[in-house]
Design an enzyme around this catalytic site. Structure first.
Site, PDB file in Angstrom:
ATOM      1  N   HIS A   3      36.844 109.801  67.477  1.00  0.00           N
ATOM      2  CA  HIS A   3      37.708 109.765  66.290  1.00  0.00           C
ATOM      3  C   HIS A   3      37.122 110.582  65.146  1.00  0.00           C
ATOM      4  O   HIS A   3      35.904 110.716  65.019  1.00  0.00           O
ATOM      5  CB  HIS A   3      38.062 108.326  65.868  1.00  0.00           C
ATOM      6  CG  HIS A   3      36.971 107.542  65.212  1.00  0.00           C
ATOM      7  ND1 HIS A   3      36.838 106.182  65.376  1.00  0.00           N
ATOM      8  CD2 HIS A   3      35.975 107.886  64.372  1.00  0.00           C
ATOM      9  CE1 HIS A   3      35.813 105.747  64.664  1.00  0.00           C
ATOM     10  NE2 HIS A   3      35.274 106.767  64.049  1.00  0.00           N
ATOM     11  N   GLU A  27      42.277 107.651  65.803  1.00  0.00           N
ATOM     12  CA  GLU A  27      41.764 107.125  67.063  1.00  0.00           C
ATOM     13  C   GLU A  27      42.408 107.856  68.248  1.00  0.00           C
ATOM     14  O   GLU A  27      43.481 108.447  68.104  1.00  0.00           O
ATOM     15  CB  GLU A  27      42.102 105.628  67.160  1.00  0.00           C
ATOM     16  CG  GLU A  27      41.528 104.774  66.032  1.00  0.00           C
ATOM     17  CD  GLU A  27      40.059 104.422  66.223  1.00  0.00           C
ATOM     18  OE1 GLU A  27      39.323 105.194  66.863  1.00  0.00           O
ATOM     19  OE2 GLU A  27      39.650 103.365  65.717  1.00  0.00           O
ATOM     20  N   ASP A  74      39.219 108.213  54.346  1.00  0.00           N
ATOM     21  CA  ASP A  74      39.830 106.964  54.800  1.00  0.00           C
ATOM     22  C   ASP A  74      39.349 105.753  53.999  1.00  0.00           C
ATOM     23  O   ASP A  74      38.395 105.837  53.224  1.00  0.00           O
ATOM     24  CB  ASP A  74      39.575 106.762  56.306  1.00  0.00           C
ATOM     25  CG  ASP A  74      38.141 107.105  56.725  1.00  0.00           C
ATOM     26  OD1 ASP A  74      37.267 107.205  55.850  1.00  0.00           O
ATOM     27  OD2 ASP A  74      37.909 107.260  57.933  1.00  0.00           O
ATOM     28  N   ASN A 130      34.166 107.386  70.218  1.00  0.00           N
ATOM     29  CA  ASN A 130      35.378 107.647  71.005  1.00  0.00           C
ATOM     30  C   ASN A 130      36.039 108.966  70.589  1.00  0.00           C
ATOM     31  O   ASN A 130      37.151 109.255  70.991  1.00  0.00           O
ATOM     32  CB  ASN A 130      36.371 106.479  70.854  1.00  0.00           C
ATOM     33  CG  ASN A 130      36.804 106.274  69.402  1.00  0.00           C
ATOM     34  OD1 ASN A 130      36.407 107.032  68.516  1.00  0.00           O
ATOM     35  ND2 ASN A 130      37.613 105.251  69.166  1.00  0.00           N
TER      36      ASN A 130
HETATM   37  C1  F6R Z   1      34.076 107.768  57.894  1.00  0.00           C
HETATM   38  C2  F6R Z   1      34.913 108.110  59.035  1.00  0.00           C
HETATM   39  C3  F6R Z   1      34.495 107.902  60.444  1.00  0.00           C
HETATM   40  C4  F6R Z   1      33.000 108.132  60.698  1.00  0.00           C
HETATM   41  C5  F6R Z   1      32.666 107.905  62.162  1.00  0.00           C
HETATM   42  C6  F6R Z   1      31.195 108.075  62.440  1.00  0.00           C
HETATM   43  O1  F6R Z   1      34.728 108.052  56.673  1.00  0.00           O
HETATM   44  O2  F6R Z   1      35.985 108.538  58.816  1.00  0.00           O
HETATM   45  O3  F6R Z   1      35.236 108.778  61.258  1.00  0.00           O
HETATM   46  O4  F6R Z   1      32.669 109.443  60.315  1.00  0.00           O
HETATM   47  O5  F6R Z   1      33.070 106.624  62.536  1.00  0.00           O
HETATM   48  O6  F6R Z   1      30.492 107.064  61.804  1.00  0.00           O
HETATM   49  P1  F6R Z   1      28.907 107.025  61.771  1.00  0.00           P
HETATM   50  O7  F6R Z   1      28.477 108.174  60.908  1.00  0.00           O
HETATM   51  O8  F6R Z   1      28.569 105.706  61.142  1.00  0.00           O
HETATM   52  O9  F6R Z   1      28.431 107.175  63.175  1.00  0.00           O
END
Ligand code: F6R
Length: 241
Positions: free
Chosen positions: A138, A143, A67, A136
């Site tokens: 994701h 989402e 992403d 959440n």
């Molecule tokens: C990152 C991504 C997100 C993160 C998620 C967890 O490329 O796609 O889904 O993997 O938000 O983030 P952290 O590791 O910061 O808790």
């Protein structure tokens, strides 16, 4: 699903790096699906360290990231392209032309999404997809919603995600409101999935995702249907499984 319980964040990072390195060593042409966020930083550090020791060769590796924020340029220090350069690409011998991150500055983001799907197809799909998990549920920026979005698409970030990511920006107002993300089908078509989770704060969502119903309200729950998932987490994140 294989679950790897690690004593600490460092140990989790090393286990995850071992799985990714095995993939690269066994298939030097691998297509790696990569993630950003705080969780995989230790894994990238470990990979760079093994590269410096001569144990890894990225010269034939291709990568596709999950992403990117809409509106951030590659040299913005919070863009995911910048993250990848600083945490991995600038430190190993991967060919820059073989690295792919969605184009956050595309004049037509929907067209950029179509191009990204085509890039993944042209690469022959993803050999191993690294994932973190949002509080959440994701994955990528898919989402919670009423339905799973299949392919790369533009997404409006939820308030909880904006708040979670505000820590990386000067203020919450500076967090982009939209992102381009691979969809659930892109992720599920990867031949192997490597999920990284760390910290007590992830324990509830890990439990919901892997032991609760499969539902687009908890996007990561779809991973229960994937035949080849490695879940690597520290004790705190896996404590409720
Ligand atoms: C990152 C991504 C997100 C993160 C998620 C967890 O490329 O796609 O889904 O993997 O938000 O983030 P952290 O590791 O910061 O808790």
């Amino acid at each position: 699903m294989r679950i790897y319980v690690a004593e600490s964040y460092e140990n989790m990072s090393r286990k995850a790096a071992n799985i990714l390195s095995a993939q690269v060593i066994l298939n030097p042409n691998s297509v790696l699906g990569l993630a950003t966020g705080s969780t995989p930083i230790g894994m990238y550090k470990q990979l760079v360290s093994w590269y410096n020791k001569g144990d890894l060769d990225f010269s034939q590796v291709k990568s596709v990231n999950l992403d990117e924020y809409v509106g951030l340029s590659p040299d913005h220090d919070q863009s995911y392209r910048y993250f990848m350069q600083k945490n991995l690409f600038d430190h190993v011998n991967i060919d820059p032309a073989n690295t792919n991150v969605p184009d956050g500055l595309a004049a037509d983001p929907d067209e950029a999404c179509r191009r990204y799907n085509q890039i993944i197809r042209d690469l022959g799909g993803i050999d191993i997809q690294v994932l973190g998990m949002g509080h959440n549920g994701h994955i990528g920026f898919n989402e919670p919603d009423d339905a799973f979005e299949l392919e790369t698409h533009v997404v409006d970030l939820q308030e909880s995600t904006i708040e979670a990511n505000a820590r990386f920006f000067a203020s919450k107002d500076e967090v982009p409101r939209r992102a381009i993300t691979m969809g659930i089908k892109n992720i599920m078509q990867a031949r192997q999935i490597l999920v990284l989770v760390s910290g007590e704060g992830k324990a509830d969502i890990v439990k919901a995702a892997f032991t609760g119903p499969v539902t687009p309200r908890v996007p990561a729950s779809i991973l229960q249907l994937h035949p080849n998932v490695a879940l690597v987490g520290d004790k705190a994140a896996l404590s409720k499984l």
